[in-house]
Design a protein around this motif. Structure first.
Motif, PDB file in Angstrom:
ATOM      1  N   ALA A 205      -8.207  -4.294   3.784  1.00 25.58           N
ATOM      2  CA  ALA A 205      -7.419  -3.017   3.909  1.00 25.58           C
ATOM      3  C   ALA A 205      -6.738  -2.883   2.676  1.00 25.58           C
ATOM      4  O   ALA A 205      -6.479  -1.449   2.130  1.00 25.58           O
ATOM      5  N   VAL A 206      -6.004  -3.895   2.059  1.00 28.56           N
ATOM      6  CA  VAL A 206      -5.346  -3.813   0.880  1.00 28.56           C
ATOM      7  C   VAL A 206      -6.156  -3.434  -0.175  1.00 28.56           C
ATOM      8  O   VAL A 206      -6.016  -2.577  -1.197  1.00 28.56           O
ATOM      9  N   ALA A 207      -7.440  -4.329  -0.305  1.00 36.02           N
ATOM     10  CA  ALA A 207      -8.488  -3.712  -1.417  1.00 36.02           C
ATOM     11  C   ALA A 207      -8.872  -2.441  -1.188  1.00 36.02           C
ATOM     12  O   ALA A 207      -8.983  -1.781  -2.367  1.00 36.02           O
ATOM     13  N   ALA A 208      -9.006  -1.991  -0.106  1.00 32.97           N
ATOM     14  CA  ALA A 208      -9.084  -0.428   0.069  1.00 32.97           C
ATOM     15  C   ALA A 208      -8.458   0.666  -0.459  1.00 32.97           C
ATOM     16  O   ALA A 208      -8.686   1.647  -1.286  1.00 32.97           O
ATOM     17  N   SER A 209      -7.123   0.208  -0.143  1.00 35.33           N
ATOM     18  CA  SER A 209      -5.998   1.064  -0.812  1.00 35.33           C
ATOM     19  C   SER A 209      -5.923   1.067  -2.307  1.00 35.33           C
ATOM     20  O   SER A 209      -5.458   2.045  -2.930  1.00 35.33           O
ATOM     21  N   VAL A 210      -5.979  -0.086  -3.007  1.00 34.80           N
ATOM     22  CA  VAL A 210      -6.176  -0.308  -4.264  1.00 34.80           C
ATOM     23  C   VAL A 210      -7.329   0.416  -5.048  1.00 34.80           C
ATOM     24  O   VAL A 210      -7.161   1.052  -5.842  1.00 34.80           O
ATOM     25  N   LEU A 211      -8.436   0.102  -4.442  1.00 32.29           N
ATOM     26  CA  LEU A 211      -9.535   0.867  -4.782  1.00 32.29           C
ATOM     27  C   LEU A 211      -9.271   2.489  -4.666  1.00 32.29           C
ATOM     28  O   LEU A 211      -9.856   3.310  -5.668  1.00 32.29           O
ATOM     29  N   SER A 212      -9.046   2.753  -3.893  1.00 28.91           N
ATOM     30  CA  SER A 212      -8.496   4.306  -3.779  1.00 28.91           C
ATOM     31  C   SER A 212      -7.701   4.988  -4.572  1.00 28.91           C
ATOM     32  O   SER A 212      -7.917   6.007  -5.154  1.00 28.91           O
ATOM     33  N   VAL A 213      -6.686   4.251  -5.022  1.00 31.15           N
ATOM     34  CA  VAL A 213      -5.801   4.718  -6.087  1.00 31.15           C
ATOM     35  C   VAL A 213      -6.581   4.819  -7.463  1.00 31.15           C
ATOM     36  O   VAL A 213      -6.694   5.634  -8.229  1.00 31.15           O
ATOM     37  N   ALA A 214      -7.548   3.420  -7.522  1.00 31.76           N
ATOM     38  CA  ALA A 214      -8.201   3.561  -8.902  1.00 31.76           C
ATOM     39  C   ALA A 214      -9.442   4.380  -8.890  1.00 31.76           C
ATOM     40  O   ALA A 214      -9.401   5.378  -9.994  1.00 31.76           O
ATOM     41  N   ALA A 215      -9.993   4.727  -7.835  1.00 30.19           N
ATOM     42  CA  ALA A 215     -11.044   5.878  -7.837  1.00 30.19           C
ATOM     43  C   ALA A 215     -10.368   7.119  -7.969  1.00 30.19           C
ATOM     44  O   ALA A 215     -10.873   8.093  -8.707  1.00 30.19           O
TER      45      ALA A 215
ATOM     46  N   TRP B 122       3.708   8.400 -10.376  1.00 31.41           N
ATOM     47  CA  TRP B 122       4.366   8.515  -9.015  1.00 31.41           C
ATOM     48  C   TRP B 122       3.745   8.803  -8.175  1.00 31.41           C
ATOM     49  O   TRP B 122       3.740   8.342  -6.777  1.00 31.41           O
ATOM     50  N   THR B 123       2.713   9.935  -8.205  1.00 32.71           N
ATOM     51  CA  THR B 123       1.851  10.029  -7.215  1.00 32.71           C
ATOM     52  C   THR B 123       0.811   8.942  -6.901  1.00 32.71           C
ATOM     53  O   THR B 123       0.888   8.577  -5.613  1.00 32.71           O
ATOM     54  N   PHE B 124       0.545   8.036  -7.814  1.00 34.72           N
ATOM     55  CA  PHE B 124      -0.276   6.925  -7.539  1.00 34.72           C
ATOM     56  C   PHE B 124       0.537   5.799  -6.741  1.00 34.72           C
ATOM     57  O   PHE B 124       0.031   5.240  -5.732  1.00 34.72           O
ATOM     58  N   LEU B 125       1.782   5.797  -7.114  1.00 35.41           N
ATOM     59  CA  LEU B 125       2.595   4.886  -6.352  1.00 35.41           C
ATOM     60  C   LEU B 125       2.977   5.084  -4.927  1.00 35.41           C
ATOM     61  O   LEU B 125       2.759   4.237  -4.080  1.00 35.41           O
ATOM     62  N   VAL B 126       3.191   6.423  -4.775  1.00 35.53           N
ATOM     63  CA  VAL B 126       3.376   6.981  -3.373  1.00 35.53           C
ATOM     64  C   VAL B 126       2.068   6.818  -2.502  1.00 35.53           C
ATOM     65  O   VAL B 126       1.944   6.357  -1.489  1.00 35.53           O
ATOM     66  N   MET B 127       1.112   7.111  -3.133  1.00 36.20           N
ATOM     67  CA  MET B 127      -0.273   7.021  -2.609  1.00 36.20           C
ATOM     68  C   MET B 127      -0.470   5.400  -2.154  1.00 36.20           C
ATOM     69  O   MET B 127      -1.081   5.179  -1.017  1.00 36.20           O
ATOM     70  N   LEU B 128      -0.332   4.640  -3.131  1.00 35.46           N
ATOM     71  CA  LEU B 128      -0.738   3.380  -2.740  1.00 35.46           C
ATOM     72  C   LEU B 128       0.209   2.859  -1.667  1.00 35.46           C
ATOM     73  O   LEU B 128      -0.028   2.050  -0.582  1.00 35.46           O
TER      74      LEU B 128
END
Length: 504
Positions: free
Chosen positions: A63-73, A94-100
């Motif tokens: 689940a954590v990996a999916a969160s990080v990969l989603s931000v990177a993608a 800030w958008t990426f931080l909030v998303m992560l």
């Protein structure tokens, strides 16, 4: 949380990470299709739904990996400049931080909800299994059926071989019930079970004692100590060591111990009821027979005495010896019947003590007078202080107590051996001892001699006299004990309360 054996096993961790990657790739594809029509913020929602799917299916790591990969993608594919990991506008950071952060919170809450649901399901399963186990144990009748049902249920629930060990007649453990796969070495397994039984500690699989064993040995703890041992050898070693399974197994162990305690209590109660019924029947029979025998015995005794009084046969003649034998045996039977009646009266509670202050020397003297003929060749010493206080007692009953104690000494000692009677007084009690120089008492007979119908080795008595003595002593609020006499012989010690000056 560990699943039950009927549930499908969780997918391997590598597959869960692969699923996380595929979900992110699928979310990215959807975002490419929606990119011309939606704002960047709306595309983020697609990735969050993907993270939710991964968290609902897998563990925390994927689940954590999916969160990080989603931000990177999201950064690489849709944030200007596109197809670069650089960001042209600082606000997107800030958008990426909030998303992560949002993705991580969603994954955490989803996993927590799933774990709580699994815990509730496991709790419900444990309750259902425990209830079913309880029903099986309560429906079984007899210790053999209880043990068989317990072993079978443990084997089925834990997918294991189960053996129940209980102590045999010699105190050593024996396998009383077995289900599932049997142990490879029966003697070795029984030795480990004996070790657990003697030390009240678990041993074997997953414990500090003998951790190399393939089976787990658990003591069955009752209110009075360990009543047996349960051996469980699972087919899946890791599965039994899970906390949830150990908790369920410990619950089963407690239920087995409780069921054994209940069965033994029921057996004891049934035995007591049978013994009580037999005792009531025996007492009724003895009472009826004793009353019926008193009249003919009195006639026999009276006739023998009359014939002796009128006989012209000289002492030592055969005819006179026969008459003397008839009289002595009739007197012995009369005393036996009197003892039987006294036992019946004492046990039924029909005896009402007539307690008055009696000089002890009068009561002891009356007993010696009744046994005058039997004591002709005996040396009897009576040690009573001259200022000995009177004792509150039922004179007739207490005289019978001393008659029985002296007769007991006569029966168990060599001819012409002495009998010693002594008394002492304290502020609260009076103690009288009747001692002899016979063979004495075995350690195991010090209490058994007071049981009804108990007869020691080569004892000619019926086993009633001492039982009556103790019953009378206890009715007076006192006690009667027996012990070995220093220097050889037996000593019986009678202790009675002095009461007040009114004899109460």
């Amino acid at each position: 949380m560990n699943p039950d054996p009927t549930s499908p096993p969780p997918p391997p961790l590598t597959r869960q990470y692969l699923f996380a990657v595929l979900v992110v790739v699928g979310a990215t594809g959807l975002c490419f299709a929606a990119f011309p029509f939606f704002d960047l913020v709306n595309l983020i929602m697609i990735y969050l739904v993907g993270v939710l799917l991964v968290a609902a299916r897998g563990r925390r790591g994927p689940a954590v990996a999916a969160s990080v990969l989603s931000v990177a993608a999201m950064d690489f594919c849709f944030v200007p400049p596109r197809f670069h990991l650089t960001v042209s506008d600082a606000q997107y950071l800030w958008t990426f931080l909030v998303m992560l952060a949002t993705a991580l919170v969603i994954s955490h809450l989803t996993l927590r909800l799933r774990y709580e649901a699994e815990a509730a399901r496991q709790g419900q399963r444990r309750t259902a299994l425990t209830h079913a186990f309880t029903q099986q144990l309560t429906s079984a009748r007899g210790i053999e059926k209880v043990l068989s049902a317990a072993a079978r249920h443990v084997a089925e629930v834990f997918n294991a071989g189960a053996t129940l060990y209980l102590p045999g007649a010699d105190g050593r453990l024996e396998a009383k019930a077995r289900a599932g796969e049997a142990p490879a070495s029966v003697d070795k397994e029984r030795g480990v079970a004996q070790w657990v039984y003697d030390r009240w500690n678990a041993a074997g699989l997953g414990t500090a004692a003998l951790p190399g064993e393939e089976a787990l040995f658990l003591p069955l703890q009752g209110d009075e100590g360990t009543v047996g041992v349960l051996r469980v050898q699972p087919r899946s070693r890791d599965w039994l060591l899970a906390p949830e399974q150990r908790l369920l197994l410990d619950s089963f162990v407690h239920q087995i111990a409780s069921a054994l305690a209940i069965v033994r209590l029921e057996d004891h109660n049934r035995k007591v009821e049978v013994e009580a019924a037999a005792e009531r029947l025996r007492s009724s029979l003895l009472s009826a027979v004793s009353h019926d025998l008193r009249t003919p015995l009195a006639a026999i005794l009276g006739s023998a005495e009359a014939l002796l009084a009128k006989s012209d046969n000289p002492p030592g003649s055969a005819a006179r010896d026969l008459l003397e034998n008839i009289r002595s045996e009739a007197e012995r039977l009369t005393r036996l019947i009197q003892n039987l009646l006294e036992v019946t009266r004492l046990e039924s509670g029909a005896v009402v003590l007539q307690k008055e202050l009696h000089p002890l020397e009068d009561v002891v003297g009356g007993a010696l007078a009744r046994l005058e003929k039997a004591l002709i060749a005996r040396r009897v010493t009576v040690d009573l202080p001259p200022d000995f206080p009177p004792v509150p007692m039922d004179g007739l009953l207490m005289e019978q107590v001393f008659v029985n104690l002296i007769e007991n000494a006569l029966r168990h000692t060599p001819p012409q051996s002495p009998i010693d009677i002594a008394a002492r007084s304290t502020e609260k009690n009076v103690t009288v001892t009747v001692a002899d120089r016979g063979p004495g008492l075995d350690p195991g007979d010090r209490e058994r001699v007071f049981e009804k119908f108990y007869r020691g080795k080569a004892s000619p008595g019926a086993g009633l006299g001492l039982a009556i003595c103790r019953a009378v002593a206890e009715a007076h609020g006192g006690r009667l004990t027996a012990d070995r006499r220093p220097g050889g012989g037996a000593v019986f010690e009678l202790t009675l309360p002095r009461g007040d000056d009114r004899g109460r």
